[in-house]
Enzyme design. Structure first.
Site, mmCIF file in Angstrom:
data_model
loop_
_atom_site.group_PDB
_atom_site.id
_atom_site.type_symbol
_atom_site.label_atom_id
_atom_site.label_comp_id
_atom_site.label_asym_id
_atom_site.label_seq_id
_atom_site.Cartn_x
_atom_site.Cartn_y
_atom_site.Cartn_z
ATOM 1 N N TYR A 575 -8.721 -1.858 7.104
ATOM 2 C CA TYR A 575 -9.388 -3.152 7.038
ATOM 3 C C TYR A 575 -10.278 -3.313 8.275
ATOM 4 O O TYR A 575 -10.403 -2.390 9.087
ATOM 5 C CB TYR A 575 -8.357 -4.268 6.874
ATOM 6 C CG TYR A 575 -7.570 -4.115 5.587
ATOM 7 C CD1 TYR A 575 -8.219 -4.078 4.359
ATOM 8 C CD2 TYR A 575 -6.184 -3.964 5.599
ATOM 9 C CE1 TYR A 575 -7.515 -3.898 3.169
ATOM 10 C CE2 TYR A 575 -5.471 -3.789 4.419
ATOM 11 C CZ TYR A 575 -6.142 -3.752 3.212
ATOM 12 O OH TYR A 575 -5.447 -3.566 2.043
ATOM 13 N N GLY A 720 9.658 -2.851 2.758
ATOM 14 C CA GLY A 720 8.820 -3.527 1.782
ATOM 15 C C GLY A 720 9.313 -3.390 0.364
ATOM 16 O O GLY A 720 9.965 -4.279 -0.179
ATOM 17 N N ARG A 721 9.011 -2.244 -0.270
ATOM 18 C CA ARG A 721 9.316 -2.077 -1.694
ATOM 19 C C ARG A 721 10.799 -2.279 -2.004
ATOM 20 O O ARG A 721 11.159 -2.749 -3.075
ATOM 21 C CB ARG A 721 8.861 -0.685 -2.153
ATOM 22 C CG ARG A 721 7.351 -0.536 -2.235
ATOM 23 C CD ARG A 721 6.964 0.878 -2.636
ATOM 24 N NE ARG A 721 5.525 1.016 -2.827
ATOM 25 C CZ ARG A 721 4.663 1.270 -1.862
ATOM 26 N NH1 ARG A 721 5.097 1.394 -0.616
ATOM 27 N NH2 ARG A 721 3.370 1.386 -2.114
#
Length: 792
Positions: A575, A720-721
């Site tokens: 980003y 996370g997942r």
């Protein structure tokens, strides 16, 4: 078939005898360039799994090996005047010379033709005259080199020097001696392999090797079979205390640099690679002989089971590649640990010992506790005493409190920032309330939002959340109020700008694919697109950079008003701020481009501006990409300097991720695959500056998390997942580990479910004999004691 085997080492001989036993009609010929009694190296270590396969395939070979084995269970770590023993590991080692003798005799019995002190014919001739050519000619394989391009062969030299020796001091366990010398850290890998000898490998970083004067000792070239006697004499002096009056024995012993061999294919036409010719794995986690003999078992079986040669070779590679690559990942982690050992010697001896034992990520906290509960209990007790602000209670490492700056977290579990692409006009809605509120109710110490964008044109997709307008601020305030009002968790916001990766579809519509219409213009440090399919960004001017900085500042002010406990600046994953740092995306020639210092300038300006308006008592963290996974991009050395710069600018934590800077990246995925970067940053930067380091990336079990924390590879772990799979993962991890306490308090509404449900009837009486067999027998602390049938 007519089968040619190039190389008469254990892999080649074992394959030859197996394939003859499976079909005596095969004609098998082995060529070995060395004499029948020549062997270079000393002991070979085997795992129980490999031995089981050998016993099943050829009981006679297994029985002969059994008679020669040295067996033991313990690993001793000698460090800083301390010795730590971990038991229950189960080792079996044999002299390489004895092993080769067993296999040569078995080949003779089964009708294998073996030519020693004989070079194999030219590869083209072998391939023409034989149905199958099996290359077992080692890490420097001439067969592989002759077709290196077709095999997709790469050879990666590493950073340590080692020399393979033996000693007549018979060790009674696997020994790691860590010596802190005036020249740097040196280590010995030692283990018994017979009644009267032990392997004695001396290893050190190339820099230490040079400082110690070995570069002057070691001759540039030695004839085959000759050893570096000057270096060996110096080793006798350096390690006189370890040798304790015993002798060092050489056998073609010279300084080597380990090289990791990988091949994208192990076969070409009727030629197939086996053992070190196809792949190498660092000796610190096992032996190449073990892998080669496993390859031989698989190849012989596939040839027997499949009538067509191409199918058999394809099946062999498919079956073995997954195992080998897993082993190579573990070996890579282990060899890198030893390359960077200087970064760990500051650790307390207890942590250092645990760190060494779990360095490959194959042996873990739970695995060690199963093998040796007393050892792990001692390390747990030590860790408890090291935790600032702890209550002195022993608990799994993940449930000890942690600090981010002045903020105390009840445990070390972080729900990682995960984009949900479910906002409307940047406003978080009911989904975000349930998603983040549910994760906070699940027991984590800190819950992070997705990347919240600082402007509409700074979004990744139309579904990304923002924090600029009063409506957006009100939505986030509602989420924060729920977390604070109903849970003990803290909540953090991750602020970012999509940069050149913006204006794309929702993830489930096509990840990273540009919007078909209604695109907004994307911007970046340079006019370099993320991929050929994405928009080419417009290069930002200095005035535009100042305007974007102000957008970050306004979002930070709004985040403070909303009540967030932590602010994380997103400088990772390609980003905007990340793209300034990476030379793959930043080709500017002004003060924001060129050197790493210049490329960091804009992200650091944004950080400084945010910290100026963010409440001083609330921590600011930063997420970085520690490698771009691409040639010419950011690497581990750069990551340390990036972390240093952010630490010097006052961040309280560094969240260490990797990649996603370039679509063409080639990540080395695997279990906890990003942790080594966090590890290095914590031990080089975090400790010095008092900055907490957060590990993230395929940390999918509480066992992995406990291992990472206890070894000192990170201060916190972001998951996370796994939290998407189980929002109450942290509480369930506590239940699985029989932990209840302040580190994992169940919401009162959920308290009735805090015990794991039973899966069926548990009240049947168990057979008396079963109770006897499963009684607590204690840790197996077997030592190798020659002359005893069983040392356990």
């Amino acid at each position: 078939m007519r089968i040619a085997v190039v190389g008469g080492g254990p892999g080649g001989l074992y394959f030859a005898t197996l394939v003859r036993q499976l079909n005596p009609a095969h004609e098998v010929t082995v060529w070995e360039r060395n004499a029948v009694d020549d062997t270079f190296g000393f002991g070979v270590v085997f795992s129980d799994e490999t031995l089981g396969g050998i016993e099943h395939a050829d009981p006679e070979v297994a029985a002969a090996m059994q008679e020669e084995f040295a067996r033991w269970d313990d690993i001793d770590v000698h460090f800083a005047g301390n010795t730590f023993t971990s038991g229950g590991h189960g080792f079996a080692a044999v002299s390489r010379k004895s092993l080769l003798g067993i296999l040569r005799r078995r080949c003779a019995e089964t009708g294998v033709r073996a030519h020693f002190r004989t070079e194999a014919p030219e590869l083209s001739q072998l391939s023409r005259d034989y149905d199958l050519v099996v290359a077992c000619d080692g890490a420097n394989s001439a067969v592989r080199s002759a077709s290196a391009e077709e095999f997709g062969a790469t050879v990666e030299p590493r950073k340590c020097r080692y020399i393979w020796l033996s000693t007549d001091r018979v060790f009674d366990a696997f020994k790691f001696y860590i010596a802190q010398t005036p020249y740097g850290v040196m280590q010995i890998h030692g283990y018994p392999y017979s009644r009267d000898a032990s392997t004695f490998i001396v290893e050190m970083h190339e820099d230490v090797w040079r400082r110690a004067g070995f570069a002057e000792c070691a001759p540039e070239q030695l004839p085959p079979g000759h050893s570096d006697e000057r270096s060996i004499a110096r080793i006798r002096e350096l390690f006189a205390d370890v040798l304790d009056g015993h002798e060092v024995v050489a056998n073609n012993s010279k300084w080597l640099t380990f090289a990791t061999v990988r091949c994208t294919s192990w076969r070409k036409d009727n030629i197939v690679l086996l053992g070190d010719a196809a792949h190498t794995a660092h000796f610190s986690i096992g032996s190449g002989t073990k892998l080669a003999m496993e390859d031989a078992l698989e190849l012989a079986a596939c040839l027997h089971e499949h009538g067509e040669l191409g199918t058999a070779l394809a099946e062999y590679e498919t079956e073995r590649r997954q195992v080998v690559e897993s082993t190579q990942r573990a070996a890579q982690a282990s060899l890198e640990w030893f390359e960077n050992i200087e970064g760990y010697v500051h650790q307390e001896p207890e942590q250092f010992a645990f760190n060494l034992l779990t360095r490959s990520r194959r042996v873990t906290y739970d695995n060690l506790r199963l093998r040796d509960p007393e050892f792990v209990a001692g390390i747990d007790e030590w860790f408890t005493g090291e935790v600032p602000g702890g209550d002195g209670s022993v608990r799994p490492p993940m449930f000890h409190p942690a600090r981010l700056g002045e903020l105390e977290l009840r445990n070390r579990v972080v729900v990682s920032a995960m984009d949900m692409y479910s906002a409307t006009d940047g406003i978080p809605g009911e989904f975000h309330l349930v998603h983040l509120g549910g994760k906070a109710l699940g027991g984590a110490g800190l819950v992070m939002t997705e990347m919240v964008c600082v402007s509409g044109t700074g979004r990744i997709t139309p579904g990304c959340a923002c924090l600029r307008t009063p409506e957006q601020e009100a939505g986030w305030t509602r989420v924060v109020d729920f977390v604070h009002g109903n849970t003990a968790a803290k909540i953090g916001i991750q602020l970012g700008h999509s940069g050149r990766k913006g204006s794309t579809k929702l993830m489930w519509e096509g990840i990273d694919e540009p919007l078909p219409d209604g695109n907004w213009e994307v911007v970046g440090p340079s006019a370099i697109p993320y991929s050929a399919d994405n928009q080419t960004p417009r290069e930002l001017t200095p005035d535009e950079l100042a305007a974007i900085t102000e957008e970050f500042v306004e979002s930070a002010r709004a985040a403070a008003r909303a009540g967030f406990d932590v602010l994380e600046l997103h400088c990772a994953h390609g980003y905007l701020l990340s793209s300034f740092i990476s030379p793959l995306a930043n080709r500017r020639t002004d003060r924001y481009g060129g050197s790493l210092e210049n490329r960091l300038r804009f992200p650091l300006e944004v950080l400084d501006a945010i910290r100026a308006v963010w409440p001083a008592e609330r921590p600011v963290t930063v997420r970085i990409s520690a490698t771009d996974w691409h040639e010419g991009g950011i690497g581990a050395e750069d990551a340390v300097e990036i972390a240093r710069a952010f630490a010097e600018h006052g961040v309280a934590g560094i969240d260490v991720s990797t990649g996603q800077v370039l679509k063409a990246e080639k990540p080395a995925y695997g279990r906890s695959y990003q942790t080594p970067y966090a590890d290095r940053i914590r031990n080089e930067i975090g400790r010095k500056y008092g900055v907490a380091v957060i590990a993230v990336g395929a940390i999918s079990s509480y066992d992995d998390m406990n291992s990472i924390l206890l070894a000192g590879r990170a201060d916190l772990c972001a998951v996370g997942r796994t939290h998407l799979y189980d929002p109450q993962w942290t509480l369930h991890a506590a239940a699985e580990q029989d932990y209840s306490g302040p580190g994992a308090e169940w919401p009162k509404q959920f308290a009735a479910g805090s015990r794991k449900p039973r899966a069926g009837r548990m009240d049947e009486p168990r057979p008396r004999l079963q109770l006897i067999r499963e009684g607590n027998q204690g840790t197996a602390h077997g030592r190798w004691r020659p002359g005893q049938e069983d040392s356990r």
